[in-house]
Design a protein around this motif. Structure first.
Motif, PDB file in Angstrom:
ATOM      1  N   ASN A 150      64.567  59.847  29.976  1.00 56.35           N
ATOM      2  CA  ASN A 150      65.163  60.778  29.341  1.00 56.35           C
ATOM      3  C   ASN A 150      66.441  60.167  28.829  1.00 56.35           C
ATOM      4  N   HIS A 151      66.790  60.339  27.558  1.00 57.14           N
ATOM      5  CA  HIS A 151      67.926  59.870  26.856  1.00 57.14           C
ATOM      6  C   HIS A 151      69.171  60.000  27.502  1.00 57.14           C
ATOM      7  N   MET A 152      69.525  61.101  27.934  1.00 61.33           N
ATOM      8  CA  MET A 152      70.857  61.613  28.438  1.00 61.33           C
ATOM      9  C   MET A 152      70.879  61.087  29.873  1.00 61.33           C
ATOM     10  N   ALA A 154      69.833  58.338  30.794  1.00 63.16           N
ATOM     11  CA  ALA A 154      69.771  56.911  30.554  1.00 63.16           C
ATOM     12  C   ALA A 154      71.843  56.695  30.177  1.00 63.16           C
ATOM     13  N   HIS A 155      72.163  57.578  29.358  1.00 63.64           N
ATOM     14  CA  HIS A 155      73.562  57.739  29.370  1.00 63.64           C
ATOM     15  C   HIS A 155      74.407  57.913  30.563  1.00 63.64           C
ATOM     16  N   ILE A 156      74.018  58.535  31.423  1.00 67.07           N
ATOM     17  CA  ILE A 156      74.617  58.619  32.605  1.00 67.07           C
ATOM     18  C   ILE A 156      74.508  57.383  33.799  1.00 67.07           C
ATOM     19  N   ILE A 186      78.481  63.612  25.712  1.00 61.50           N
ATOM     20  CA  ILE A 186      79.065  63.932  24.403  1.00 61.50           C
ATOM     21  C   ILE A 186      78.654  63.027  23.274  1.00 61.50           C
ATOM     22  N   SER A 187      77.730  63.644  22.533  1.00 56.78           N
ATOM     23  CA  SER A 187      77.328  62.663  21.419  1.00 56.78           C
ATOM     24  C   SER A 187      77.002  63.702  20.365  1.00 56.78           C
ATOM     25  N   GLY A 188      76.142  63.150  19.173  1.00 60.09           N
ATOM     26  CA  GLY A 188      75.881  63.745  17.965  1.00 60.09           C
ATOM     27  C   GLY A 188      74.955  64.740  18.403  1.00 60.09           C
ATOM     28  N   THR A 364      77.788  54.248  22.918  1.00 58.90           N
ATOM     29  CA  THR A 364      76.635  54.722  21.822  1.00 58.90           C
ATOM     30  C   THR A 364      75.451  54.300  22.374  1.00 58.90           C
ATOM     31  N   ASP A 365      74.364  54.701  21.462  1.00 63.36           N
ATOM     32  CA  ASP A 365      72.907  54.574  21.901  1.00 63.36           C
ATOM     33  C   ASP A 365      72.574  52.951  21.795  1.00 63.36           C
ATOM     34  N   ASN A 366      71.928  52.632  22.973  1.00 63.27           N
ATOM     35  CA  ASN A 366      71.553  51.194  22.963  1.00 63.27           C
ATOM     36  C   ASN A 366      70.322  51.336  23.960  1.00 63.27           C
TER      37      ASN A 366
HETATM   38 ZN    ZN Z   1      73.050  59.072  22.837  1.00 63.77          ZN
END
Ligand code: ZN
Ligand code: KG4
Length: 399
Positions: A150-152, A154-156, A186-188, A364-366
């Motif tokens: 899950n992308h979110m 991953a940000h966490i 908080i993202s796009g 940002t996304d990576n």
């Molecule tokens: Zn993102």
């Protein structure tokens, strides 16, 4: 464990290979073995936002060269020539990618990795599918397990890392995370407040009812005649006059000639709304000729309005839930004013809460974040059957 992470949810194509060991907490550590990313912002810039089918095409074009570059950085041994039977079916809609990948597999052999992690949502579905199908094809060719990420989440996970520069490549451990943990994402595509009572367990306590904050930055930038992505552009303009007007932090009293609303700042919940703010900017823009000075003033007041709302809601949530740690993730957390305002507000209110925000290039996304989250999911044995993994644009954080 060595794990390959693949990210294609939006307009960044990225792959990263890490070696990680240990469990959540003090004994966790990782090392980046190879890392490669192409940002498509220049491709989407003329459209003022991300164009899903264009993103899909770019991912198809970029994935194999990035994989080649990332593996080129590693010193991993590769064995034999890989048989590439069956890939035609998996990549039947990504024919260009199929061709690149077949060539790559024939010439490179199987690297010494243990699993493949891939973002399966949330994000733009056509873009997500490219990554998912690519990961499926690689997993089939190399006979490796697949971990859906899950992308979110991953940000966490990324925000929880303590980074060190280990030679030319990055390595890291984990920061001390105390619970309850609050994550501001908080993202796009997202604006969410998520509460965790333990590691990788989530309760969504608030979210945007309309536009995401990054989307508002992008739309306001367009109104101001600035290129996509708008966040860095608005921030750059705002910083040119921020010092002069003496507005340095959260809720600082404004004597600007323009004032914008702080939507839902006093609402009795953790939800957000940014579309009214964008409309308010449109009215201001249409009211008078847009001089350079006025453009800067609008950028500054808009950035302040976003920061004030994000900070107010985060502070309320810290108070109500007794959050011991706050993680901030997603592209908008690269914003200096928002970062500084959060830190200042936590200090001003006298909370002991620890605030962790990744450096801007990892906010940002990576694909490092995908490999890291994939590692923790793999530790729990959460592998996917190749046939069951699907892209899901609206994927939620699971409990
Ligand atoms: Zn993102
Ligand atoms: O997390 P991310 O890379 O991709 C998504 O998953 O959406 O976030 C991209 C968003 C864009 O809307 C961009 O304008 C915003 O993050 N952004 C910023 C800044 N840098 C990127 N917003 C405000 N200030 C910045 N410095």
């Amino acid at each position: 464990m060595r794990i390959l992470g693949i990210e294609t949810s939006c307009d960044e194509t990225a792959v990263c290979i890490i070696e990680a060991a240990g469990e959540f907490g003090a004994n966790f550590n990782f090392r980046v073995l190879g890392n490669a990313l192409i940002s498509q912002t220049a491709v989407h810039s003329p459209y003022g936002g991300v164009f899903p089918n264009l993103a899909k095409r770019e991912h198809e074009k970029n994935l194999v060269p990035l994989l080649e570059k990332a593996f080129g950085e590693t010193e991993l041994a590769c064995q034999g020539v890989t048989l590439t039977r069956g890939l035609e079916k998996i990549l039947e809609r990504e024919l260009e990618l199929l061709q690149h990948l077949t060539e790559f597999l024939k010439t490179h052999g199987k690297p010494e990795i243990d699993a493949i992690a891939v973002t399966h949502g949330p994000g733009l579905e056509p873009a997500l599918w490219v990554g998912v199908n690519f990961a499926k094809a690689l997993a089939a060719a190399w006979n490796l397990p697949l971990v859906p990420v899950n992308h979110m989440e991953a940000h966490i996970v990324m925000s929880a890392m303590r980074l060190e520069q280990g030679g030319s490549l990055l390595k890291g451990t984990m920061d001390k995370i105390r619970f309850p943990l609050l994550s501001l994402l908080i993202s796009g595509g997202h604006t969410e407040l998520v509460l965790s009572k333990e590691w990788m367990q989530y309760e969504l306590i608030g979210q945007t009812r309309d536009d995401a904050v990054g989307e508002a930055f992008d739309k306001v930038a367009r109104l101001l005649g600035l290129p996509y992505p708008g966040g860095p552009e608005i921030s750059r303009l705002a910083s040119q006059i921020r010092g002069q007007v003496g507005l340095s932090h959260y809720m600082a009293k404004s004597d600007l000639p323009i004032s914008l609303p702080r939507p839902m700042i006093d609402s009795d919940d953790y939800d957000f709304s940014f579309s009214g703010l964008k409309t308010a900017v449109r009215k201001v823009v249409e009211a008078e000729e847009l001089t350079d000075e006025r453009r800067k003033t609008i950028a500054l007041e808009f950035e302040n309005a976003c920061a004030d709302v994000l900070v107010a809601k985060t502070i309320h949530a810290i108070e109500e839930f007794g959050a011991e740690t706050v993680l901030v993730g997603g592209g908008v957390s690269a914003n200096t004013h928002i970062r500084e305002s959060l830190a200042q507000a936590i200090k001003d209110y006298g909370y002991n809460t620890k605030l962790l925000i990744p450096p801007p290039n990892l906010a940002t996304d990576n694909a490092l974040m995908i490999a890291l989250a994939g590692y923790f999911r793999a530790q729990k044995g959460e592998f996917a059957k190749p046939d069951s993994i699907r892209a899901n644009g609206n994927l939620k954080l699971a409990n």
